[in-house]
Design a protein around this motif. Structure first.
Motif, PDB file in Angstrom:
ATOM      1  N   GLY A  93     -31.306   5.045  -9.078  1.00 32.04           N
ATOM      2  CA  GLY A  93     -30.431   5.118 -10.545  1.00 32.04           C
ATOM      3  C   GLY A  93     -29.615   3.174 -10.909  1.00 32.04           C
ATOM      4  N   SER A 117     -27.859   5.620  -6.361  1.00 28.74           N
ATOM      5  CA  SER A 117     -28.909   6.146  -6.230  1.00 28.74           C
ATOM      6  C   SER A 117     -28.662   7.426  -5.453  1.00 28.74           C
ATOM      7  CB  SER A 117     -29.747   5.061  -5.611  1.00 28.74           C
ATOM      8  OG  SER A 117     -30.167   3.817  -6.540  1.00 28.74           O
ATOM      9  N   HIS A 172     -36.564   9.052 -18.622  1.00 30.61           N
ATOM     10  CA  HIS A 172     -35.604   8.951 -17.256  1.00 30.61           C
ATOM     11  C   HIS A 172     -36.538   9.063 -16.056  1.00 30.61           C
ATOM     12  CE1 HIS A 172     -37.307  12.960 -17.297  1.00 30.61           C
ATOM     13  NE2 HIS A 172     -37.705  13.187 -16.228  1.00 30.61           N
ATOM     14  N   LYS A 228     -21.481   9.570 -15.926  1.00 25.24           N
ATOM     15  CA  LYS A 228     -22.165   8.447 -15.809  1.00 25.24           C
ATOM     16  C   LYS A 228     -21.290   7.688 -15.481  1.00 25.24           C
ATOM     17  CE  LYS A 228     -17.906   9.007 -18.988  1.00 25.24           C
ATOM     18  NZ  LYS A 228     -17.280   9.409 -20.958  1.00 25.24           N
ATOM     19  N   TRP A 246     -23.498  15.800 -13.411  1.00 25.81           N
ATOM     20  CA  TRP A 246     -23.845  14.607 -14.719  1.00 25.81           C
ATOM     21  C   TRP A 246     -23.426  14.249 -14.505  1.00 25.81           C
ATOM     22  CZ3 TRP A 246     -25.910  17.191 -20.169  1.00 25.81           C
ATOM     23  CH2 TRP A 246     -26.657  18.333 -20.378  1.00 25.81           C
ATOM     24  N   PRO A 275     -22.875   2.669 -10.374  1.00 29.76           N
ATOM     25  CA  PRO A 275     -24.214   3.541 -10.114  1.00 29.76           C
ATOM     26  C   PRO A 275     -24.301   3.881  -8.462  1.00 29.76           C
ATOM     27  CG  PRO A 275     -23.013   0.747 -10.571  1.00 29.76           C
ATOM     28  CD  PRO A 275     -22.411   1.202 -10.008  1.00 29.76           C
ATOM     29  N   GLY A 286     -26.397   9.849 -14.386  1.00 32.76           N
ATOM     30  CA  GLY A 286     -27.563  10.935 -12.858  1.00 32.76           C
ATOM     31  C   GLY A 286     -26.862  12.207 -13.530  1.00 32.76           C
ATOM     32  N   ILE A 313     -25.542   4.322 -18.110  1.00 34.34           N
ATOM     33  CA  ILE A 313     -26.656   5.384 -17.597  1.00 34.34           C
ATOM     34  C   ILE A 313     -25.930   7.043 -17.279  1.00 34.34           C
ATOM     35  CG2 ILE A 313     -28.537   3.419 -16.419  1.00 34.34           C
ATOM     36  CD1 ILE A 313     -27.234   4.773 -13.932  1.00 34.34           C
ATOM     37  N   TYR A 373     -32.664   9.574 -13.901  1.00 31.30           N
ATOM     38  CA  TYR A 373     -31.004   9.117 -14.320  1.00 31.30           C
ATOM     39  C   TYR A 373     -32.199   7.999 -15.684  1.00 31.30           C
ATOM     40  CZ  TYR A 373     -29.407   7.834 -10.013  1.00 31.30           C
ATOM     41  OH  TYR A 373     -28.742   8.950  -8.195  1.00 31.30           O
ATOM     42  N   GLU A 374     -30.948   8.567 -17.161  1.00 26.18           N
ATOM     43  CA  GLU A 374     -31.075   8.418 -18.010  1.00 26.18           C
ATOM     44  C   GLU A 374     -29.895   7.053 -17.962  1.00 26.18           C
ATOM     45  OE1 GLU A 374     -32.099  12.875 -18.672  1.00 26.18           O
ATOM     46  OE2 GLU A 374     -30.265  11.967 -19.686  1.00 26.18           O
TER      47      GLU A 374
END
Length: 286
Positions: free
Chosen positions: A154, A16, A149, A189, A187, A14, A171, A169, A22-23
């Motif tokens: 993130g 940020s 989102h 994951k 993109w 993960p 990003g 998630i 972020y979804e």
């Protein structure tokens, strides 16, 4: 009309970044919704037409559109997607079974991108611009929804996803265009992996694959799936060097060995049948 979807790269963990949104990663299968001249067709990312499997998603929008998203079956109590349930829907072929499952395991289309709308190709627009268009799209029924989102945070979202036992998630760079048919670092994951220790009980003859087993409450080692990813050439070589001394038998496809070699694997989760879902070799356990 089918469009090859943009694919995800894998992030090591993960992260940020204020340039990213972020979804939550929806645990279903990729679905392209294509409406041309008022006719709806549904496609997997490999261009398999699955329109008839999802009658509740064969509803037209006000204007022709091509959408990218994920079809899922969501547990109404937990709100978590059930991958096995959506696979049951996807694999159903008979019309009577499809209609029965529509009631028992209703499908939900989670939309995260809009590629064409009212005859206009949107793929060269920035993601944040496409998201604005998508946010104003009138949806045809409660079986459709737009994936929410957040911007920048993130790591915080991943902790929430992990606490709920969800898949992970995604990003996405806000200034990214839609890169058709390719995997892109725009993109990324991040998977919420589950870990398990298993026995290796055999191997494939034709191509790489180790049979995995787990011990039950009586100490018996029961089949738990096949490990096909993650092992480096040196690890494979080390395994086969030891395994030759442990062979107990074989059939047309597999060689079986005594369950003495143990390994740590990461996986998406456990199936209801007690199997590893998408296991990846991490390391041997000494």
């Amino acid at each position: 009309m089918f469009i090859d979807p943009m694919l995800l790269a894998t992030a090591p963990g993960p992260f940020s970044d204020p340039r990213f949104i972020y979804e939550p990663k929806i645990d279903g299968h990729r679905l392209l919704f294509s409406q041309q001249d008022g006719v709806v067709r549904l496609y997997t990312r490999h261009k398999n037409d699955c329109t008839h499997q999802y009658p509740e998603l064969q509803l037209p929008f006000d204007h022709d559109v091509i959408l990218d998203g994920e079809v899922a079956c969501v547990d109404p109590v937990t709100g978590v997607s059930d991958f096995e349930a959506v696979m049951t829907r996807f694999q159903a072929k008979r019309a009577d079974k499809i209609m029965r499952l529509t009631g028992e395991l209703p499908a939900y289309y989670a939309i995260f991108d809009i590629l064409m709308y009212q005859g206009r190709d949107l793929r060269r627009l920035l993601l944040r611009e496409r998201k604005e268009i998508l946010a104003n799209l009138a949806l045809p029924s409660p079986s459709f929804g737009v994936v929410p989102h957040i911007v920048g945070t993130g790591e915080a979202l991943f902790e929430q996803i992990k606490a709920r036992g969800m898949e992970g998630i995604v990003g996405k760079r806000m200034d990214s265009v839609y890169e058709t048919g390719r995997r892109s670092n725009s993109w990324r994951k991040v998977i919420n992996w589950t870990y398990a220790d298993v026995y290796i009980t055999g191997y494939k003859k034709a191509e790489f694959g180790w049979l995995a087993g787990v011990a039950d409450e009586r100490g018996r080692v029961c089949p738990a799936g096949i490990i096909e990813f993650g092992a480096e050439p040196t690890e494979r070589q080390a395994f086969y060097g030891v395994a030759q001394q442990l062979v107990t038998g074989e059939d047309r496809d597999f060689v079986f060995v005594e369950p003495r070699i143990r390994a740590r694997v990461k996986m998406r989760n456990w199936t209801r049948a007690g199997k590893l879902r998408s296991p990846v070799f991490e390391r041997f356990i000494i």
